[in-house]
Write an enzyme that holds these catalytic residues in place. Structure first.
Site, mmCIF file in Angstrom:
data_model
loop_
_atom_site.group_PDB
_atom_site.id
_atom_site.type_symbol
_atom_site.label_atom_id
_atom_site.label_comp_id
_atom_site.label_asym_id
_atom_site.label_seq_id
_atom_site.Cartn_x
_atom_site.Cartn_y
_atom_site.Cartn_z
ATOM 1 N N ASN A 96 0.808 -1.227 0.000
ATOM 2 C CA ASN A 96 0.000 0.000 0.000
ATOM 3 C C ASN A 96 0.844 1.282 0.000
ATOM 4 O OD1 ASN A 96 0.721 -0.474 2.690
ATOM 5 N ND2 ASN A 96 -1.159 0.412 3.495
ATOM 6 N N GLU A 107 4.682 -4.079 12.437
ATOM 7 C CA GLU A 107 3.707 -3.003 12.208
ATOM 8 C C GLU A 107 2.532 -3.641 11.490
ATOM 9 O OE1 GLU A 107 4.262 -0.069 13.399
ATOM 10 O OE2 GLU A 107 6.393 0.422 13.304
ATOM 11 N N CYS A 154 -3.187 1.722 6.678
ATOM 12 C CA CYS A 154 -3.346 1.073 7.983
ATOM 13 C C CYS A 154 -4.073 1.976 8.968
ATOM 14 C CB CYS A 154 -1.988 0.647 8.531
ATOM 15 S SG CYS A 154 -0.803 1.988 8.602
HETATM 16 P P1 NAD Z 1 0.267 -9.016 3.917
HETATM 17 O O1 NAD Z 1 0.446 -9.365 5.348
HETATM 18 O O2 NAD Z 1 -0.589 -9.883 3.091
HETATM 19 O O3 NAD Z 1 1.700 -8.985 3.196
HETATM 20 C C1 NAD Z 1 2.739 -8.165 3.650
HETATM 21 C C2 NAD Z 1 4.059 -8.784 3.244
HETATM 22 O O4 NAD Z 1 4.246 -9.982 3.986
HETATM 23 C C3 NAD Z 1 4.168 -9.191 1.791
HETATM 24 O O5 NAD Z 1 5.475 -8.957 1.359
HETATM 25 C C4 NAD Z 1 3.849 -10.692 1.820
HETATM 26 O O6 NAD Z 1 4.402 -11.413 0.751
HETATM 27 C C5 NAD Z 1 4.493 -11.094 3.123
HETATM 28 N N1 NAD Z 1 3.900 -12.256 3.808
HETATM 29 C C6 NAD Z 1 2.597 -12.640 3.834
HETATM 30 N N2 NAD Z 1 2.451 -13.704 4.649
HETATM 31 C C7 NAD Z 1 3.689 -13.984 5.153
HETATM 32 C C8 NAD Z 1 4.183 -14.956 6.066
HETATM 33 N N3 NAD Z 1 3.379 -15.871 6.614
HETATM 34 N N4 NAD Z 1 5.507 -14.951 6.366
HETATM 35 C C9 NAD Z 1 6.338 -14.025 5.826
HETATM 36 N N5 NAD Z 1 5.921 -13.086 4.944
HETATM 37 C C10 NAD Z 1 4.608 -13.053 4.616
HETATM 38 O O7 NAD Z 1 -0.209 -7.498 3.896
HETATM 39 P P2 NAD Z 1 -0.529 -6.591 2.630
HETATM 40 O O8 NAD Z 1 -1.841 -7.000 2.054
HETATM 41 O O9 NAD Z 1 0.653 -6.505 1.740
HETATM 42 O O10 NAD Z 1 -0.672 -5.138 3.319
HETATM 43 C C11 NAD Z 1 -1.830 -4.697 3.938
HETATM 44 C C12 NAD Z 1 -1.753 -4.878 5.450
HETATM 45 O O11 NAD Z 1 -0.617 -4.181 5.960
HETATM 46 C C13 NAD Z 1 -2.945 -4.276 6.162
HETATM 47 O O12 NAD Z 1 -3.344 -5.136 7.208
HETATM 48 C C14 NAD Z 1 -2.389 -2.955 6.724
HETATM 49 O O13 NAD Z 1 -3.100 -2.460 7.838
HETATM 50 C C15 NAD Z 1 -1.000 -3.360 7.065
HETATM 51 N N6 NAD Z 1 -0.120 -2.188 7.161
HETATM 52 C C16 NAD Z 1 0.287 -1.780 8.402
HETATM 53 C C17 NAD Z 1 1.081 -0.636 8.529
HETATM 54 C C18 NAD Z 1 1.532 -0.138 9.887
HETATM 55 O O14 NAD Z 1 2.368 0.751 9.928
HETATM 56 N N7 NAD Z 1 1.022 -0.670 10.977
HETATM 57 C C19 NAD Z 1 1.462 0.067 7.386
HETATM 58 C C20 NAD Z 1 1.045 -0.383 6.136
HETATM 59 C C21 NAD Z 1 0.256 -1.523 6.038
#
Ligand code: NAD
Length: 446
Positions: free
Chosen positions: A130, A225, A259
């Site tokens: 995002n 995060e 987020c």
């Molecule tokens: P996601 O968890 O699906 O993926 C994030 C990353 O993690 C990707 O690179 C993915 O390939 C990897 N991944 C997924 N499962 C994994 C696992 N089991 N082990 C290791 N790596 C894994 O999230 P997304 O759809 O890319 O992003 C959206 C989410 O991120 C939302 O929940 C949003 O709230 C959160 N987010 C949080 C913040 C914050 O600062 N708190 C900032 C931005 C986004």
């Protein structure tokens, strides 16, 4: 056999390019190279490390326009926002480098004791789509300044902009200090299970939980995060115009794919009619469209799965009695038109699950205690916002969130940490305390 990850423009499905999917062996080899490079990087004096990183960002500054366009095409945000993100990442790289160098300098305590901030080793940074540049950037810089080397695994939805931005940055850093591997969650899992000492992760709660479980056997350090379900409380004496504008902007920013998006609004029933009317008028002015359409402020949703999830939540709310004031569950392909619903109740998915789409979800309350209770009923606790006058501080005091905004958005100044409470995260980044989480604290008594 080599497999490829294809990347598409979410506004029209056009293939933008592809990268090679890293196998577990390739992930392990990248970590081994990062481990070797860490030997000299940790011996490079802290001010010198910060200088090298600062210079690397300065050297890529002239590429901001090309990063921005690729970011906009691949992620779908409009070019103004993409330019803000790419330019912001180049600026933050320099700012964080200097800031982290100060935060990580040794400190003298009483009695001749010295507190040191030592490198941990190799840090795996795993990032979402995002804010595909900024989220990775915020974790990479303090990790590197602390003397760690980094292996980055960006989101499989936005590999091209990650490869381009960090690939360019890498050219200006010593060999092996920053390495990029690609892939979906399987590559992420391989990185988590490899010989790294720390995982700095931004993404969903579910992925975070899996990472924490895999990291447990070797007690790997974690900065997590995670997701959010930010509430906004609008009190009776709130400035209605300001609150309505903030409600819409906070719900629609980055097409709601943020987020700290405002996901639940609790408004005092005595002002609710006027508030909803104004919110609907403002929301109606937002336009959906691709990244290069000048008037656009809501881009496409990143993929069909995410689109279906948002539609499903709106439909569920409709079925459970919510009133649609704008938009609704009939949506075009790829986009969610600005949607405003009212009559949200705790039984609806839209009140409990992260929506991640341009939806304003409103519920009326008669007693502010009830609003506080519902705001806090979430498993998440990233940000929370309250608009009001008399008693507004008391309401803010009750909100269970890492970042609270009073008559404004959450997030604080540039020097504040970015921090979630409850299941929105573990550890945090940014600020003196945040930078220090990328280091091993060592106490030396002389
Ligand atoms: P996601 O968890 O699906 O993926 C994030 C990353 O993690 C990707 O690179 C993915 O390939 C990897 N991944 C997924 N499962 C994994 C696992 N089991 N082990 C290791 N790596 C894994 O999230 P997304 O759809 O890319 O992003 C959206 C989410 O991120 C939302 O929940 C949003 O709230 C959160 N987010 C949080 C913040 C914050 O600062 N708190 C900032 C931005 C986004």
């Amino acid at each position: 056999m080599t497999s490829l990850i294809q990347s598409f423009d979410p506004s029209n499905g056009e293939l933008l390019g592809e990268v090679e999917n890293s196998t577990t062996q390739q992930v392990n080899a990248a970590v081994a190279r990062a481990k070797a490079a860490q030997k000299f990087w940790r011996k490079t004096p802290l001010p010198e490390r910060a200088r090298i990183i600062n210079n690397a960002y300065q050297a890529i500054d002239h590429l901001t326009d090309s990063f921005s366009e690729l970011l906009a095409r691949e992620m779908g945000k409009d070019i103004r926002r993409a330019t803000g993100e790419a330019g912001g990442a180049v600026y933050m790289g320099q700012h964080y480098a200097q800031d982290a160098a100060r935060a990580l300098s040794p400190r003298q305590l009483s009695g001749g004791t010295e507190l040191q901030y030592r490198p941990l080793g190799v840090v795996g940074v795993i990032s979402p789509w995002n804010y595909p540049v900024m989220m990775a950037n915020n974790l990479i810089v303090p990790a590197l300044v602390a003397g760690n080397t980094v292996v980055l695994k960006p989101s499989e939805e936005t590999p091209l902009v990650a490869e381009t931005f960090f690939g360019e940055l890498k050219k200006h850093l010593p060999d092996g200090v920053l390495t990029i591997v690609h892939g979906d969650r399987e590559a992420g899992k391989a990185l988590v299970e490899s010989e790294i000492q720390m995982i700095a992760f931004t993404g969903s709660k579910v992925a975070g939980q899996d990472i924490m479980a895999r990291a447990a056997s070797k007690v790997k350090r974690l900065v997590m995060e995670l997701g959010g379900k930010d509430p906004m409380i609008v009190m009776r004496d709130a400035n209605l115009e300001q609150a309505a504008r903030f409600a819409v902007a906070g719900s629609f920013e980055n097409s709601g794919q943020m987020c700290t998006s405002i996901e639940r609004i609790y408004v005092d029933e005595r002002i609710a009619d006027k508030f909803e009317q104004r919110v609907t008028e403002i929301a109606n002015m937002y336009q959906i469209g691709p990244w290069d359409m000048p008037s656009v402020n809501i881009g496409p949703i990143i993929n069909a799965t995410q689109h279906a999830k948002i539609v499903e939540q709106i439909k569920d709310a409709e079925e459970k009695g919510a009133t649609i004031l704008l938009g609704g569950s009939q949506q075009p392909e790829r986009y969610i038109r600005p949607t405003v619903i009212t009559g949200m109740t705790p039984e609806m998915k839209i009140e409990t699950e992260e929506t991640f789409g341009p939806v304003v979800s409103i519920s009326r309350y008669s007693d502010v205690e009830e609003a506080i209770e519902r705001a806090n009923a979430s498993e998440y606790g990233l940000g929370a916002v309250v608009f009001g006058n008399q008693g507004v501080q008391d309401v803010a005091e009750e909100l269970e969130a890492g970042m609270v905004g009073i008559n404004q958005g959450q997030g604080g100044s540039g020097d504040a940490p970015w921090v979630g409470a409850k299941q929105s995260g573990l550890g945090f980044h940014g600020s003196v305390d945040g930078h220090r989480q990328f280091a091993q604290v060592r106490v030396v008594s002389k």
